[in-house]
Write an enzyme that holds these catalytic residues in place. Structure first.
Site, short mmCIF file in Angstrom:
data_model
loop_
_atom_site.label_atom_id
_atom_site.label_comp_id
_atom_site.label_asym_id
_atom_site.label_seq_id
_atom_site.Cartn_x
_atom_site.Cartn_y
_atom_site.Cartn_z
CB ILE A 14 31.15 23.78 -23.91
CG1 ILE A 14 32.07 24.99 -24.01
CG2 ILE A 14 30.61 23.34 -25.26
CD1 ILE A 14 33.36 24.72 -24.75
CG ASP A 47 34.48 32.17 -17.04
OD1 ASP A 47 34.25 32.92 -18.00
OD2 ASP A 47 33.63 31.42 -16.54
CG HIS A 74 30.57 30.06 -18.13
ND1 HIS A 74 31.84 30.56 -18.29
CD2 HIS A 74 30.13 29.78 -19.40
CE1 HIS A 74 32.16 30.58 -19.58
NE2 HIS A 74 31.12 30.12 -20.27
#
Length: 213
Positions: A14, A47, A74
């Site tokens: 992440i 997203d 991303h």
């Protein structure tokens, strides 16, 4: 540490920049001889959450019912929401300009939060929420729940790029199947071609960093 002490773990990256940190992690695992492409994920759920929320507001549909695939990567233009595949369909006709604006807002969602906080914070709460959603999906897959499908950034062959975000079927082995892009609108086809150059550069940057360090 994971590569050495917990090589069979499902790893959800992440930490930004995900477009580079996932390739970096893959190289680290390769050096350790423990790389399993089925168990390394880049988190793009945030997203998807943003695309769903923004679409629901414009389309006049309940956000809890909405699903919008988000593909690519991303960061910035590498984020490509596929509003043509959104379900349920919009209750109002969305113009080309509105789709363009929704796409841009999805891509710039993080910046919008930073500006709202006057530079004093980032999208930590929404990131935590998205992380929990994806972790829960992974756990469902690992426990044998059928048809768990989420968008995520993984090693992929659906484009010429070595890593790509798309819908992925999750299961007991992690990635069970990387799903195709499906039918794209002309706008989305153009966005796909634009994002590939940027995403290729970020992937290569991550691989180069891993090899040099």
């Amino acid at each position: 540490m994971i590569a050495k002490y917990c090589p069979n773990a499902v790893v959800n990256m992440i930490s930004n920049p995900v477009n580079s940190t996932v390739p970096i992690a893959s190289e680290v695992f390769k050096k350790a001889g423990t790389y399993d492409e089925k168990k390394l994920f880049g988190m793009t759920t945030l997203d998807v959450v943003r695309a769903r929320t923004f679409f629901a507001g414009k389309a006049k549909v309940p956000v809890a019912d909405v699903n919008v695939p988000v593909v690519g990567g991303h960061a910035g233009i590498t984020i490509l929401p596929l509003f043509s595949q959104a379900t349920p369909a919009s209750n109002v006709a969305l113009s080309a300009d509105e789709i363009t604006a929704l796409t841009k807002r999805t891509q710039d969602g993080g910046t919008e939060v930073v500006e709202a906080k006057a530079g004093k914070g980032s999208a930590t709460l929404s990131m935590a929420y998205a992380g929990a959603l994806f972790a829960d999906a992974c756990l469902k897959g690992l426990n044998g729940v059928p048809d768990v499908v989420e968008c995520t950034f993984v090693q992929s062959s659906i484009t010429e790029l070595p890593f790509f975000a798309s819908k992925v079927r999750l299961g007991k082995n992690g990635v069970e199947e990387v799903l195709g892009l499906g039918a794209l609108s002309d706008f989305e086809k153009g966005g796909l071609e634009k994002l590939k150059l940027e995403l290729k550069s970020l992937i290569e940057k991550g691989i180069k960093f891993a090899k040099e360090n």
